[in-house]
Design an enzyme around this catalytic site. Structure first.
Site, mmCIF file in Angstrom:
data_model
loop_
_atom_site.group_PDB
_atom_site.id
_atom_site.type_symbol
_atom_site.label_atom_id
_atom_site.label_comp_id
_atom_site.label_asym_id
_atom_site.label_seq_id
_atom_site.Cartn_x
_atom_site.Cartn_y
_atom_site.Cartn_z
ATOM 1 N N THR A 192 53.691 -13.150 82.891
ATOM 2 C CA THR A 192 53.616 -14.488 82.609
ATOM 3 C C THR A 192 51.841 -15.088 82.670
ATOM 4 O OG1 THR A 192 53.195 -17.263 83.831
ATOM 5 C CG2 THR A 192 52.702 -15.134 85.412
ATOM 6 N N GLU A 237 57.172 -17.326 88.106
ATOM 7 C CA GLU A 237 57.506 -16.888 89.604
ATOM 8 C C GLU A 237 58.433 -17.717 90.831
ATOM 9 O OE1 GLU A 237 55.036 -17.666 88.325
ATOM 10 O OE2 GLU A 237 53.439 -17.223 88.466
ATOM 11 N N LYS A 280 39.340 -35.290 88.813
ATOM 12 C CA LYS A 280 38.974 -36.000 90.493
ATOM 13 C C LYS A 280 37.950 -37.360 90.089
ATOM 14 C CE LYS A 280 40.281 -32.067 91.925
ATOM 15 N NZ LYS A 280 40.895 -31.011 91.544
ATOM 16 N N TRP A 288 42.439 -39.162 92.555
ATOM 17 C CA TRP A 288 43.022 -38.141 91.389
ATOM 18 C C TRP A 288 43.702 -39.119 90.334
ATOM 19 C CZ3 TRP A 288 46.048 -34.228 95.227
ATOM 20 C CH2 TRP A 288 45.368 -33.316 95.423
#
Lengths: 536, 536
Positions: free
Chosen positions: B182, B328, B438, B443
């Site tokens: 990856t 993963e 941020k 957020w």
């Protein structure tokens, strides 16, 4: 590399209450019905785990259950194995001496019992060597009168228990999870021990579309008893996949089941032929229900005839899905879904396929061998014994090395079932190896013959056994139970069979019986018939 | 107890050719198309296994593949792992130095390469330390001109090989089976090693009805490259479940894919947003096909917008199934199927759910934690990092203990994805943790903002990155690629966003680009954008 993450039943339980808290468990009671969701189910499972701990149950202990298909039984299905203990479902239909044997053999520490079943346990109690406590399951908190000692009320214990419980994560996936005994042809019942891993994999495989295709859209009603091979694993797979489950309790009358299907909008139900034959006659008598939610009825345990599958479909719009398995195989091994190119076949050919036991489930391996151990041809004609391997196939009987040796050889389970397999890979059970009739050097499948005879509208049940014959070694004899109120003659049946089987298959003798004897799991007891009618 | 029967890919392969010999593999070629059935597939896989042995491949050796989605690549998918070796799918889009690195890092002994990809390998060959042989895959038996040594022709080797091969049964289920790298945000690509067990379990879980619902009725077309997380496991699951597979080769133009869907009666296809966005524009341009066989398009890799899902459904009758995963995680983690009670919801609410990443697959475990490691509320608003555990989740990067430590902590994979989860359990990816903006202590999800902006009919692609701001610490900046031939102004977009996001989410700056830079796997490369446009 990938995580060493064990395949545990905790994972299955967690998914049900976290992702499907709103999905439902319905349970038919003797006093009242119960309906709650998987969120509430989980809380009660946690309470039950605390209760088990308080009652002294430790990892590896056997917990016996003596109960119908109901929500308390299902709570035990998860609380016991997820705690690390072993769920031992006792077969309600065992003969008393067998019941005593399996409890002693498994060394059950405690027994959870439905209130209405207490008398059977009271009678056996003096002979039980390991049972320390009994928990009575009832809608009432008060205990019934009983001569048993150390008796507790399930609902009272749960009421007093905390619903905080952290199930252990450090179990190995090969930890024993559940134990079922299967009746043996000779001798005492034999135990099969399932593990977390085997239940996990079996549940996943039976959920794929070409097997049962279980999803959160489903409402599944296991009529097959929870004491019979864990109700074919449905009480495990349903919560995992988010399917509602409908537990019919002890009332297995066709009218009760049909009403539940209509009322709860059941999408699939699973049971043995006795159940579906009774339902068929109920529907034939004119009873009508709204079955629009129903995808199919799973039939297992033993086969039902092509004619019945056809009538169910054509007269009542109900699909029957044939499945095959046994206690030693968790149980599901095959299901008979049509392959896509068969959808356009003529109806008769399709029913022909659907009457077979079907295609092997993903994850298993099979071979079918003749007397010489050679694999048979896939021509739908040759017969051989089905042998299986796989992660949910038993490698031995519990604490029974002698009888294990007879059945498990060189890493294969020898099922004792004589099958054929067609070029498409559909298995068909022809007979139990011991029931096969050897006439003039050729094999006659007693099962096939029975199914043909049961196709006669006046025949309710038929069992065919071999009788010794000087000329042919063996010849078939048919024991017949006519449909109530009907008369039927030998000639009628022989005539009926004329264009359906080879001439030499037609039984030499017919015997009319009021009842065909059954084993404790409801199968036709041919051993009893042989003992009664055949002088060996 | 149950058999110690390992979960091996051999079981999957065996079922395909034994039970579904007639089901088909279609492969689009550069010279000619190939179509054969699973019976022929198996024969070629056996021949290939003999070839591997002859070429000196032993258990545990890495075999590199450099190929498109075609039948030869799929033959390698089974022949290599079932022989005990490791399939290393090389990403065609890796930068040359990364390609060299992963081949050397994996210690590939041999590379199987599509003929048209030879130039890339020729350039790299001098830097490869372990590659001894190269096998060229082509419809032609003759080898092309090349400066490579020890070069073989795939078809010639197969032609000379015996189709008798007995795959080993004595492999452990944790035997490494396949390796994918990856791309990392910083540094070299990281390897993830899959095992027989993880591929087996992943395939089974993705086949259940609420995930992909794979069956022998299906015709599956993986557009997602076979070098990209093993085409999401489809080349393994399809043969196992008896589904036909359609491999589109190197031609990923929307017209080519649409024609294949129509012609091969594809029931489901899987790919990344780039593919579906291109298909959408192709359909919008007036192209028409018969898509009556199509059940759904699986979208993964990154999200597509609710508006696009809606348009696909309402204008073109095509259902889009959102899915989520990463290298993963094998990769499938969630799929966004509606729960049964949502079927009656109004369309907007349903699209809202379908635009989320969905429900966790059976077999996995998750937790979502905030900065302090506390689990967030399931309210669809709070955000936290998704952490995963399960039998098909990586416990480490291959030969990379340092970077493993950053991602795998205390038995959990920290995905780096910031998600919310609603009360029904549907995950929604809000951002990559490193891409989150941020602003003033709050957020802003760059992904959410991008999806909103891409809802504008004149916007083809949008990437939002943080730019430093004295007052607010960070503020969003949007990089926009307009639809070809369209003009769009900053004010138009800002106006368009006014009733769709909080006022302070509206980007301060808009930047029109001819191309949004992409990573080697086709994702928007925000790191490159930051390097180019943000002076840090």
């Amino acid at each position: 590399m990938m995580m060493d993450y064990p395949l545990l039943m905790k994972t299955m339980l967690d998914r049900s209450y976290k992702l499907f808290p709103e999905k439902k468990v319905f349970s038919r009671g003797t006093i009242k019905d119960t309906e709650y969701n998987y969120q509430e189910f989980y809380q009660r499972v946690q309470k039950l785990a605390n209760v088990l701990q308080k009652l002294g149950i430790k990892k590896g202990d056997c917990v016996g259950t003596f109960a119908w298909n109901n929500h308390r039984h299902m709570e035990l299905y998860f609380a016991v194995p997820c705690s690390g203990a072993i769920l031992h479902t006792l077969n309600l239909r065992l003969f008393p001496e067998h019941l005593i044997h399996v409890i002693n053999h498994a060394e059950d520490k405690i027994i959870f019992i439905d209130e209405d079943l207490l008398p059977a346990l009271e009678k056996a109690m003096d002979h039980l060597k390991t049972v320390e406590k009994v928990v009575v399951m009832s809608d009432r908190e008060e205990l019934p009168e009983t001569n048993l000692k150390q008796v507790f009320s399930y609902e009272k214990l749960l009421k007093e228990a905390s619903s905080d419980f952290v199930f252990p994560e450090n179990l190995e996936e090969t930890t024993p999870a559940a134990l079922c005994y299967t009746t043996a042809t000779t001798g005492l019942p034999k135990g099969v021990m399932y593990t977390h891993r085997s239940i996990y994999l079996h549940s996943l495989s039976l959920s794929v579309p070409d097997y049962l295709g279980l999803s959160q859209k489903d409402v599944i009603m296991p009529v097959v008893p929870m004491f019979h091979v864990l109700a074919w694993g449905l009480p495990f797979a349903c919560p995992w996949m988010g399917a509602d489950i409908v537990l019919p309790g002890r009332d297995m009358r066709p009218e009760a089941l049909c009403q539940l299907i209509e009322e709860k909008q059941v999408t699939a139900s699973a049971g043995v032929p006795t159940i579906w034959v009774a339902m068929y006659h109920h529907l034939e008598s004119g009873a009508r229900y709204d079955f629009s939610s129903l995808r199919f009825l799973v039939n297992g345990g033993s086969a039902i005839s092509k004619d019945l599958i056809k009538t169910f479909q054509e007269k009542h719009g109900i699909e029957v899905l044939h499945s095959y398995g046994m206690t030693e195989t968790s149980p599901l091994v095959t299901a008979s879904r049509l392959k896509s190119h068969m959808e356009s076949w003529d109806p008769e050919s399709r029913y022909e396929v659907k009457a077979k036991q079907g295609l092997l489930a993903p994850g298993l391996e099979m071979k079918i061998i003749d007397d010489q151990g050679r694999e048979i041809k896939w021509d739908g004609k040759e017969m051989g014994e089905l042998c299986l391997r796989g992660p949910w196939i038993a490698k031995e009987y519990f604490r029974d090395p002698e009888r294990s040796k007879e059945t498990m050889k060189n890493g294969w389970l020898h099922t004792g079932d004589i099958v054929s397999i067609d070029p498409e890979g559909y298995l068909q059970v022809q007979d139990r190896s011991k029931d096969l009739i050897k006439s003039g050097g050729e094999w006659i499948s007693s099962v096939d013959l029975e199914n043909k005879i049961m196709g006669h509208p006046k025949v309710m049940e038929a069992a065919v056994i071999a009788i010794p014959d000087e000329k042919w070694q063996e010849r078939p004899m048919a024991c017949i139970k006519p449909v109530e109120g009907e008369e039927i003659t030998e000639e009628e049946i022989a005539e009926y069979l004329r264009d359906k089987v080879a001439k030499w298959w037609i039984p030499d003798k017919f015997l009319k019986l009021e009842e065909i004897p059954k084993t404790s799991v409801g199968k036709m007891n041919k051993k009893a018939l042989r003992e009664q009618f055949v002088s060996e």
